[in-house]
Write a protein that holds these residues in place. Structure first.
Motif, PDB file in Angstrom:
ATOM      1  N   THR A  87      12.893 -10.966  -4.503  1.00  0.00           N
ATOM      2  CA  THR A  87      13.347 -11.345  -3.162  1.00  0.00           C
ATOM      3  C   THR A  87      12.212 -11.174  -2.148  1.00  0.00           C
ATOM      4  N   LEU A  88      12.310 -11.926  -1.057  1.00  0.00           N
ATOM      5  CA  LEU A  88      11.287 -11.868  -0.014  1.00  0.00           C
ATOM      6  C   LEU A  88      11.164 -10.475   0.614  1.00  0.00           C
ATOM      7  N   PRO A  89      12.262  -9.780   0.961  1.00  0.00           N
ATOM      8  CA  PRO A  89      12.108  -8.427   1.531  1.00  0.00           C
ATOM      9  C   PRO A  89      11.380  -7.481   0.596  1.00  0.00           C
ATOM     10  N   LEU A  90      11.658  -7.577  -0.705  1.00  0.00           N
ATOM     11  CA  LEU A  90      10.967  -6.710  -1.659  1.00  0.00           C
ATOM     12  C   LEU A  90       9.477  -7.011  -1.668  1.00  0.00           C
ATOM     13  N   MET A  91       9.112  -8.284  -1.659  1.00  0.00           N
ATOM     14  CA  MET A  91       7.699  -8.651  -1.646  1.00  0.00           C
ATOM     15  C   MET A  91       7.014  -8.170  -0.359  1.00  0.00           C
ATOM     16  N   MET A  92       7.755  -8.236   0.749  1.00  0.00           N
ATOM     17  CA  MET A  92       7.194  -7.753   2.011  1.00  0.00           C
ATOM     18  C   MET A  92       6.922  -6.254   1.951  1.00  0.00           C
ATOM     19  N   ILE A  93       7.842  -5.503   1.363  1.00  0.00           N
ATOM     20  CA  ILE A  93       7.652  -4.053   1.259  1.00  0.00           C
ATOM     21  C   ILE A  93       6.449  -3.744   0.377  1.00  0.00           C
ATOM     22  N   ILE A  94       6.303  -4.473  -0.725  1.00  0.00           N
ATOM     23  CA  ILE A  94       5.137  -4.266  -1.586  1.00  0.00           C
ATOM     24  C   ILE A  94       3.847  -4.519  -0.803  1.00  0.00           C
ATOM     25  N   GLY A  95       3.849  -5.590   0.001  1.00  0.00           N
ATOM     26  CA  GLY A  95       2.663  -5.889   0.809  1.00  0.00           C
ATOM     27  C   GLY A  95       2.370  -4.800   1.831  1.00  0.00           C
ATOM     28  N   GLN A  96       3.419  -4.231   2.427  1.00  0.00           N
ATOM     29  CA  GLN A  96       3.198  -3.178   3.425  1.00  0.00           C
ATOM     30  C   GLN A  96       2.789  -1.859   2.781  1.00  0.00           C
ATOM     31  N   VAL A  97       3.238  -1.607   1.554  1.00  0.00           N
ATOM     32  CA  VAL A  97       2.743  -0.430   0.821  1.00  0.00           C
ATOM     33  C   VAL A  97       1.237  -0.560   0.623  1.00  0.00           C
ATOM     34  N   ARG A  98       0.821  -1.744   0.228  1.00  0.00           N
ATOM     35  CA  ARG A  98      -0.621  -1.987   0.048  1.00  0.00           C
ATOM     36  C   ARG A  98      -1.388  -1.787   1.361  1.00  0.00           C
ATOM     37  N   ALA A  99      -0.890  -2.407   2.438  1.00  0.00           N
ATOM     38  CA  ALA A  99      -1.602  -2.335   3.722  1.00  0.00           C
ATOM     39  C   ALA A  99      -1.651  -0.899   4.251  1.00  0.00           C
ATOM     40  N   THR A 100      -0.552  -0.162   4.112  1.00  0.00           N
ATOM     41  CA  THR A 100      -0.528   1.228   4.581  1.00  0.00           C
ATOM     42  C   THR A 100      -1.499   2.078   3.783  1.00  0.00           C
ATOM     43  N   ALA A 101      -1.542   1.866   2.473  1.00  0.00           N
ATOM     44  CA  ALA A 101      -2.469   2.624   1.627  1.00  0.00           C
ATOM     45  C   ALA A 101      -3.916   2.363   2.050  1.00  0.00           C
ATOM     46  N   ILE A 102      -4.227   1.114   2.355  1.00  0.00           N
ATOM     47  CA  ILE A 102      -5.590   0.778   2.790  1.00  0.00           C
ATOM     48  C   ILE A 102      -5.939   1.519   4.081  1.00  0.00           C
ATOM     49  N   ASP A 103      -5.025   1.505   5.036  1.00  0.00           N
ATOM     50  CA  ASP A 103      -5.301   2.161   6.312  1.00  0.00           C
ATOM     51  C   ASP A 103      -5.431   3.675   6.152  1.00  0.00           C
ATOM     52  N   LEU A 104      -4.616   4.267   5.281  1.00  0.00           N
ATOM     53  CA  LEU A 104      -4.721   5.711   5.047  1.00  0.00           C
ATOM     54  C   LEU A 104      -6.079   6.062   4.445  1.00  0.00           C
ATOM     55  N   LEU A 105      -6.477   5.309   3.428  1.00  0.00           N
ATOM     56  CA  LEU A 105      -7.749   5.603   2.764  1.00  0.00           C
ATOM     57  C   LEU A 105      -8.924   5.375   3.703  1.00  0.00           C
ATOM     58  N   ARG A 106      -8.840   4.378   4.551  1.00  0.00           N
ATOM     59  CA  ARG A 106      -9.898   4.166   5.535  1.00  0.00           C
ATOM     60  C   ARG A 106      -9.924   5.293   6.566  1.00  0.00           C
ATOM     61  N   GLY A 107      -8.759   5.849   6.864  1.00  0.00           N
ATOM     62  CA  GLY A 107      -8.680   6.883   7.882  1.00  0.00           C
ATOM     63  C   GLY A 107      -9.223   8.228   7.426  1.00  0.00           C
ATOM     64  N   VAL A 108      -9.071   8.543   6.133  1.00  0.00           N
ATOM     65  CA  VAL A 108      -9.482   9.879   5.673  1.00  0.00           C
ATOM     66  C   VAL A 108     -10.690   9.845   4.754  1.00  0.00           C
ATOM     67  N   GLY A 109     -11.110   8.676   4.308  1.00  0.00           N
ATOM     68  CA  GLY A 109     -12.209   8.603   3.352  1.00  0.00           C
ATOM     69  C   GLY A 109     -13.511   8.203   3.988  1.00  0.00           C
TER      70      GLY A 109
END
Length: 385
Positions: free
Chosen positions: A343-365
């Protein structure tokens, strides 16, 4: 005939108001104490040290400076002093030419003061303080010989006292309020992700809506974090022995943009979570596992930044490694759901998990952005670019 219950209701309203007032006073005792102490000390110094018999501008300047948000007080102190100096100078010159207390004097002083302040680019406090200072001299206390420097010194004394008093509580640990705000911001975001996971686990639409409301309030958290960075920078700049810690502050300041991005991603994720909770199809269990892993990564990232501010480099590194591992685990688990037909909402959540992970790693790494992006996409199962 008056209902006896009316008196009880009025008494309850009054008691409730008194209880709320006492609660607000308990939370806001510090500004009250700061303002009282600063204004009183400024008055004492101006009368006994400077010898000014009517030091109106000393306590007034102290109150104006303390009325500003933490992190803006140093600039405001300079603006108050410059505003007083400019206003007094204009008033003195106009009074010498037109005399004190006339309508034309008041008109001319206000016009010239505001025009001069606007011409030099002054706004806000500086402009108002210049106009008020000039008007005070025209209407209340026309300047006489020797009073111009007194009033300038009064403003200087008031601003300096306000800055000193505002730093007393945080003098020993100027970064403590910022550390607490960092932890609070990341803990709230981690709790939000956990709430979303729980709502999806239970197929709980009201719970998902409550999480979305929390997510929409996270912007205020980021704003408070920015304010605390400004306040900590001011405190360190005024504390000569602790200016060496400004480097730590810069590292956190550079991470705030990524934190802001992460907050936005979580808000989008929460919105998709509401939509997903409304669907009749079951929510994959691995999605909630991924969200809880992401929550763990957020919490670890907050501890890493807090430890970095406190100078505990080894602890910060361990938390950063934990955040890295948890974020990649979240992406990896979510990536396993990245299949056709979802479903589209599930795909959106997967995309936001990816984007959030990127921002976290950029913030602390300390890794390059391209390296972070490559590692996250590899965990998601995407082909290398």
């Amino acid at each position: 005939m008056r209902d006896p219950g009316d008196g009880e209701e009025v008494a309850m309203i009054r008691w409730g108001w008194l209880r709320d007032a006492a609660s607000r006073l308990r939370r806001g005792w510090r500004p009250v104490l700061e303002a009282t102490v600063a204004a009183t000390v400024a008055w004492i110094l101006a009368t006994r040290l400077v010898g000014h018999p009517q030091p109106f501008f000393a306590p007034a300047a102290a109150l104006i400076v303390l009325g500003q948000a933490r992190g803006q007080r140093l600039r405001r102190a300079v603006e108050v002093v410059l505003g007083v100096a400019g206003g007094v100078l204009v008033a003195d010159l106009v009074i010498q030419g037109l005399g004190p207390g006339t309508t034309w004097t008041v008109f001319t002083v206000i016009l010239l003061t505001v025009a001069l302040a606007a011409a030099v680019g002054a706004t806000g406090v500086t402009l108002v303080q210049a106009a008020v200072s000039a008007l005070y001299l025209v209407v209340v206390a026309p300047p006489t010989e020797g009073l111009v420097p007194f009033r300038f010194v009064d403003a200087l004394v008031g601003g300096a006292v306000a800055l000193a008093v505002s730093q007393l509580v945080d003098a020993r640990r100027p970064l403590a309020p910022l550390v607490a705000e960092v932890r609070g911001t990341f803990d709230e975001m981690a709790g939000l992700l956990t709430d979303i996971a729980g709502a999806l686990d239970r197929h709980d639409e009201p719970g998902a809506l409550a999480a979305l409301r929390k997510a929409r309030g996270m912007d205020a958290r980021v704003d408070r974090l920015r304010d605390e960075v400004l306040a900590a920078g001011e405190a360190l700049w005024l504390n000569l022995r602790r200016r060496r810690h400004l480097g730590r502050l810069r590292s956190v300041d550079s991470s705030i943009r990524q934190i802001d991005y992460a907050v936005r991603n979580v808000r989008v994720l929460a919105r998709a979570g509401v939509t997903l909770s409304r669907l009749s199809s079951p929510v994959p269990g691995d999605l909630c596992v991924a969200l809880r892993s992401l929550a763990e990564a957020v919490g670890a990232a907050g501890e890493a930044l807090a430890a970095d501010l406190e100078g505990r480099d080894e602890v910060a590194e361990r938390h950063a490694e934990r955040a890295d591992a948890a974020a990649l685990a979240a992406v990896r688990t979510a990536g396993g759901l990245f299949t056709p037909g979802q479903t589209l909402p599930l795909m959106m959540i997967i995309g936001q998990v990816r984007a959030t992970a990127i921002d976290l790693l950029r913030g602390v790494g300390a890794e390059d952005d391209a390296v972070v992006l490559s590692r996250v996409d590899q965990a998601l199962g995407l082909p290398p670019v």
